[in-house]
Design an enzyme around this catalytic site. Structure first.
Site, short mmCIF file in Angstrom:
data_model
loop_
_atom_site.label_atom_id
_atom_site.label_comp_id
_atom_site.label_asym_id
_atom_site.label_seq_id
_atom_site.Cartn_x
_atom_site.Cartn_y
_atom_site.Cartn_z
N ARG A 128 -3.59 6.16 -2.07
CA ARG A 128 -4.71 5.24 -1.99
C ARG A 128 -5.76 5.80 -1.04
O ARG A 128 -5.46 6.62 -0.19
CB ARG A 128 -4.24 3.87 -1.49
CG ARG A 128 -3.41 3.13 -2.53
CD ARG A 128 -2.87 1.81 -1.96
NE ARG A 128 -3.94 0.92 -1.57
CZ ARG A 128 -4.02 0.32 -0.38
NH1 ARG A 128 -3.09 0.53 0.53
NH2 ARG A 128 -5.03 -0.47 -0.10
N LYS A 193 7.03 3.83 6.11
CA LYS A 193 6.68 3.74 4.68
C LYS A 193 7.72 4.40 3.79
O LYS A 193 8.07 5.57 3.96
CB LYS A 193 5.30 4.37 4.45
CG LYS A 193 4.81 4.19 3.03
CD LYS A 193 3.30 4.19 3.00
CE LYS A 193 2.76 4.31 1.59
NZ LYS A 193 1.32 4.13 1.55
N ARG A 333 -1.68 -5.20 15.75
CA ARG A 333 -2.34 -5.01 17.05
C ARG A 333 -1.26 -4.84 18.10
O ARG A 333 -0.49 -5.76 18.37
CB ARG A 333 -3.22 -6.22 17.37
CG ARG A 333 -4.46 -6.24 16.50
CD ARG A 333 -5.27 -7.47 16.77
NE ARG A 333 -5.75 -7.53 18.15
CZ ARG A 333 -6.22 -8.63 18.70
NH1 ARG A 333 -6.25 -9.77 18.03
NH2 ARG A 333 -6.64 -8.62 19.94
C1 BTN Z 1 -0.30 5.13 -1.50
O1 BTN Z 1 -1.17 5.80 -0.94
O2 BTN Z 1 0.43 4.36 -0.88
C2 BTN Z 1 -0.10 5.22 -3.00
C3 BTN Z 1 0.75 6.40 -3.37
C4 BTN Z 1 1.00 6.51 -4.86
C5 BTN Z 1 1.70 7.80 -5.21
C6 BTN Z 1 2.12 7.84 -6.65
S1 BTN Z 1 3.20 9.18 -7.00
C7 BTN Z 1 3.06 8.86 -8.70
C8 BTN Z 1 1.61 8.54 -8.97
N1 BTN Z 1 0.84 9.76 -9.18
C9 BTN Z 1 -0.04 9.96 -8.20
O3 BTN Z 1 -0.80 10.95 -8.13
N2 BTN Z 1 0.02 8.98 -7.29
C10 BTN Z 1 1.00 7.98 -7.68
#
Ligand code: BTN
Length: 336
Positions: A128, A193, A333
């Site tokens: 993201r 995460k 925070r």
């Molecule tokens: C995030 O940033 O939290 C989202 C990550 C999403 C990763 C997945 S892996 C499969 C699919 N292909 C990608 O290029 N991204 C998503």
């Protein structure tokens, strides 16, 4: 990193032979592959430069320590529920791709609803907010699937939260526990995460639109790749090592279980909408009741986290009273 693995047959065959974690002599590998020992050596170099841990020991040959549990479309198929199977239009397992999301966006029109792509490795995994998603070979799950909706993108409000919930529920059904959701759709375990979701759209936002749901799930993150991750993270293997023993969970089990939860969700979402999933989402909300800061493109807001509304928007109690937000990144925070 050099792009060697894509559609490269001898390399694929070599990976399959070495996946058992046993030693194989150069001579044996050459015989099985029908090439000279020098050619085997060249292919082994390719594996190493692609980040696969192949070692050689004099007199014994080559080995991938611990072996590899490779994704296998047939095994995944066999573990799909009849419902998920009926919703699948195509299941593709690739050794390597730039990004499974990008692939499904490119090819998805051909397959429409229920096109699934998994890859052992992504060379340009997308996270993201323009981040990269660290995607080393054969350790994790990189899965994308597409669905189409006639009603336009408006019906997809809150879908990314419901996808996060479906992943948690899939993992819970396999016995994993203590996994929480950070708005909008990160999976956390003890604040670290475990999985992320990236939704991307194609088609006409006001008419027939295509949504691509991308799921990255850390399963066994190799130490060599971990240094590239810029936030606290965890993988399933370290939160529950016993689950992966003999006869236990494999990446194929995980892929099938995810699809068993995600495909029905995508079919039902336009009808049920987020309100159907709201209570289950809130029951797993990581930061409920805590003081947070929400960082948006041009501003920041502090407040007390109340939860999510029936559309999946974030509810914050701020100095100006209760406000709802549709985007942004939350951080706790500290020291409060
Ligand atoms: C995030 O940033 O939290 C989202 C990550 C999403 C990763 C997945 S892996 C499969 C699919 N292909 C990608 O290029 N991204 C998503």
């Amino acid at each position: 990193m050099v792009d060697h693995l894509h559609q490269d047959e001898p390399v694929q065959a070599l990976i399959r032979l070495l996946a058992d974690g046993e030693f194989h002599s150069g001579e044996e590998l050459g015989e099985v592959l029908g090439v000279s020992r020098a050619a085997v050596w060249k292919q082994l170099q390719k594996l190493q430069s692609s980040g696969i841990d192949v070692r050689s020991t004099k007199g014994r040959g080559y080995v991938i320590p611990g072996g590899l549990n490779l994704l296998d479309a047939r095994q995944i198929h066999a573990m799909l529920s009849p419902e998920a199977n009926s919703l699948l239009s195509s299941l593709e397992v690739l050794a390597q791709v730039d990004s499974t999301n990008a692939r499904v966006l490119r090819e998805g029109q051909k397959w429409g609803k229920g096109y699934v792509c998994l890859a052992e490795r992504q060379t340009a995994g997308r996270g993201r907010r323009g981040r990269q998603w660290v995607s080393p070979f054969a350790g994790n799950i990189y899965l994308s699937l597409s669905w189409t909706y006639e009603e336009g993108a408006a019906v997809l409000e809150g879908l990314s939260l419901a996808v996060g919930l479906a992943i948690v529920e899939a993992l819970e059904s396999l016995g994993f526990s203590g996994i929480a959701l950070k708005w909008p759709n990160d999976l956390l375990w003890q604040g670290r995460k475990l999985s992320g979701v990236l939704l991307e759209m194609g088609g006409d936002p006001a008419g027939q639109c295509q949504v691509v749901v991308g799921v990255g799930l850390n399963v066994t993150m190799p130490a060599s790749a971990a240094s590239a991750i810029d936030q606290p993270w965890v993988d399933l293997q370290s939160l529950s090592p016993d689950a992966f023993g003999a006869g236990g969970v494999t990446r194929n089990t995980l892929a099938a279980t995810l699809l068993n939860h995600l495909l029905p969700l995508l079919r039902d979402y336009a009808r049920l909408k987020f309100s159907h999933y709201q209570a289950a989402w809130e029951a797993r909300h990581a930061y409920a009741g805590q003081e947070v800061e929400l960082v948006m493109a041009n501003s920041r807001v502090r407040g007390h986290l109340l939860g999510v509304d029936s559309q999946g928007a974030l509810r914050l109690l701020t100095d100006d009273g209760e406000r709802v937000f549709y985007g942004g990144e939350i951080s706790l925070r500290p020291g409060i």
